[in-house]
Design an enzyme around this catalytic site. Structure first.
Site, short mmCIF file in Angstrom:
data_model
loop_
_atom_site.label_atom_id
_atom_site.label_comp_id
_atom_site.label_asym_id
_atom_site.label_seq_id
_atom_site.Cartn_x
_atom_site.Cartn_y
_atom_site.Cartn_z
NE ARG A 147 76.12 -26.28 -21.54
CZ ARG A 147 75.49 -25.19 -21.12
NH1 ARG A 147 75.26 -24.19 -21.96
NH2 ARG A 147 75.09 -25.08 -19.88
CB THR B 298 69.32 -19.05 -18.84
OG1 THR B 298 70.46 -18.98 -17.98
CG2 THR B 298 68.96 -17.63 -19.26
N GLY C 173 71.83 -24.71 -20.86
CA GLY C 173 71.58 -25.19 -19.49
C GLY C 173 70.09 -25.32 -19.23
CG ASP D 9 73.18 -18.07 -15.72
OD1 ASP D 9 73.14 -18.59 -14.60
OD2 ASP D 9 73.81 -18.56 -16.68
CG ASP E 156 74.13 -14.76 -25.19
OD1 ASP E 156 73.46 -13.81 -25.62
OD2 ASP E 156 75.34 -14.95 -25.45
CG ASP F 209 72.75 -14.76 -19.00
OD1 ASP F 209 71.60 -15.16 -19.31
OD2 ASP F 209 73.78 -15.42 -19.21
NE ARG G 18 77.16 -19.87 -18.93
CZ ARG G 18 77.06 -20.21 -20.19
NH1 ARG G 18 77.22 -19.30 -21.14
NH2 ARG G 18 76.82 -21.43 -20.52
P1 ATP Z 1 72.92 -21.13 -20.61
O1 ATP Z 1 72.91 -19.62 -20.49
O2 ATP Z 1 71.98 -21.75 -19.66
O3 ATP Z 1 74.28 -21.72 -20.56
P2 ATP Z 1 72.94 -21.10 -23.47
O4 ATP Z 1 71.86 -21.26 -24.46
O5 ATP Z 1 73.65 -19.77 -23.44
O6 ATP Z 1 72.32 -21.47 -22.06
P3 ATP Z 1 75.26 -22.32 -24.71
O7 ATP Z 1 76.01 -23.55 -24.35
O8 ATP Z 1 76.01 -21.05 -24.76
O9 ATP Z 1 74.04 -22.24 -23.66
O10 ATP Z 1 74.56 -22.54 -26.13
C1 ATP Z 1 73.71 -23.64 -26.34
C2 ATP Z 1 73.92 -24.17 -27.73
O11 ATP Z 1 73.55 -23.16 -28.69
C3 ATP Z 1 75.35 -24.51 -28.09
O12 ATP Z 1 75.75 -25.76 -27.60
C4 ATP Z 1 75.26 -24.52 -29.61
O13 ATP Z 1 74.64 -25.71 -30.06
C5 ATP Z 1 74.32 -23.35 -29.88
N1 ATP Z 1 75.11 -22.13 -30.18
C6 ATP Z 1 75.84 -21.39 -29.32
N2 ATP Z 1 76.46 -20.37 -29.96
C7 ATP Z 1 76.12 -20.48 -31.26
C8 ATP Z 1 76.45 -19.75 -32.45
N3 ATP Z 1 77.26 -18.69 -32.43
N4 ATP Z 1 75.90 -20.17 -33.62
C9 ATP Z 1 75.09 -21.24 -33.67
N5 ATP Z 1 74.75 -21.99 -32.59
C10 ATP Z 1 75.25 -21.62 -31.41
#
Ligand code: ATP
Length: 316
Positions: A71, A124, A10, A126, A102, A128, A170
């Site tokens: 994503r 982020t 995000g 959040d 995360d 978190d 979240r």
């Molecule tokens: P936000 O907290 O704002 O949603 P985020 O980084 O947690 O941000 P996610 O959609 O959970 O958002 O993860 C972003 C991208 O990171 C995913 O679309 C994917 O490309 C990569 N990703 C997530 N989990 C994994 C994993 N276990 N291994 C490798 N890549 C990952």
């Protein structure tokens, strides 16, 4: 050293600020800095752009991320991670700064395990992420929420109503918690501070008896259907209730001064860490000091419950 930087997950206000700091400071320290478009999508496509001082001009006040974000579920697959490493190697890029949440950290750890020197920045709204008091974007989103709450209170007072406000976060209640304190909410419901509907209705019934003219309930997303709950409150407590979901307005906007300072500090610190030959780590801020922890430690730990929860009931 050649260092690439990407934003993933995000978007959050302050991402541009961190990029700007890493680029300008990195160049001054003798590095070449590349931007990767659309997070891990650009990494597997080899969508890189060399960044210079001028390109950073004017982005300090821009919300979102000029590098775009995405994503990409497939990035969990080793085949795609290896493709990313291959593209970085082809360009001679050794270091990677990942700004995200995360999930993005999990992708960053996978790349670190494949030999890329990775440093992560918590981007982020959040709040978190373990190992940091604040994430980049949190304070801007909080300001947006509080400004919306002030407006909603005007109507709530005029019509003598209860206003239920759903905010993002979240699985983390920090946005709701800080908003409840700053916006003077009577009731707070978060993943860490769950209240039964019956208890909330009982409190509001009591408020009505005490002749309180309005009330504000702040709720973290995914806790309940706030529109249905507003109807239920109206029927059972006689406190006419209206729900508002603030939604994506919380993710946008020009970063606050606090996020600009945080982003600038974190972006420059990432460069300092590379210069100190430190990688595989996540940057945080604790008691106003920059810190770092191994990425694996950060993703495998949960933030402790915020000690500020007590305050909401004490002053409501
Ligand atoms: P936000 O907290 O704002 O949603 P985020 O980084 O947690 O941000 P996610 O959609 O959970 O958002 O993860 C972003 C991208 O990171 C995913 O679309 C994917 O490309 C990569 N990703 C997530 N989990 C994994 C994993 N276990 N291994 C490798 N890549 C990952």
């Amino acid at each position: 050293m050649k260092i690439a930087i990407l934003t993933s997950g995000g978007d959050a206000p302050g991402m541009n600020v961190a990029i700007r700091a890493a680029v300008r400071y990195g160049i001054k320290k003798g590095h070449e800095i590349y931007g990767v478009y659309s997070g891990y999508v650009g990494l597997i496509k080899g969508d890189f752009v060399k960044l210079d001082h001028k390109r950073m001009s004017g982005i300090i006040s821009m919300g979102g991320t000029f590098l775009k974000t995405a994503r990409l579920e497939e990035f969990k697959d080793a085949k795609f991670q290896e493709k990313a490493v291959e593209n970085l190697k082809k360009k001679g890029i050794e270091g990677l700064i990942v700004i995200g949440g995360d999930g993005s950290y999990r992708g960053a750890l996978a790349l670190h395990n494949l030999g890329v020197k990775v440093v992560t920045i918590p981007g982020t709204i959040d709040n978190d992420i373990y190992g940091t008091d604040y994430t980049l974007g949190f304070h801007t989103a909080l300001d947006t929420i509080v400004s919306a709450m002030d407006k909603l209170r005007d109507t709530s007072v005029s019509h003598q109503r209860c206003s239920i406000i759903e905010v993002m976060g979240r699985n983390c209640g920090d946005l709701a918690l800080y908003a409840a304190i700053s916006g003077g909410a009577e009731i707070l419901v978060t993943p860490e501070h769950k209240l039964s509907k019956e208890d909330i209705i009982a409190s509001l019934t009591q408020y009505k008896k005490e002749d309180r003219t309005h009330a504000i309930v702040v709720v973290t997303e995914h806790q309940m259907d706030v529109f249905e709950f507003a109807k239920e409150i109206t029927e059972k407590s006689k406190f006419t209730s209206v729900a508002t979901i603030l939604g994506y307005v919380q993710r946008g906007g020009s970063p606050s001064a606090q996020d600009r300072i945080l982003g600038t500090r974190m972006g420059a610190y990432a460069i300092d860490l590379f210069d100190q030959k430190i990688s595989g780590v996540a940057i945080g801020i604790e008691n106003d000091r920059l810190v770092y922890l191994p990425i694996g430690v950060v993703i495998n730990n949960k933030r402790p419950v915020n000690p500020l929860y007590k305050l909401v009931t004490e002053v409501s």
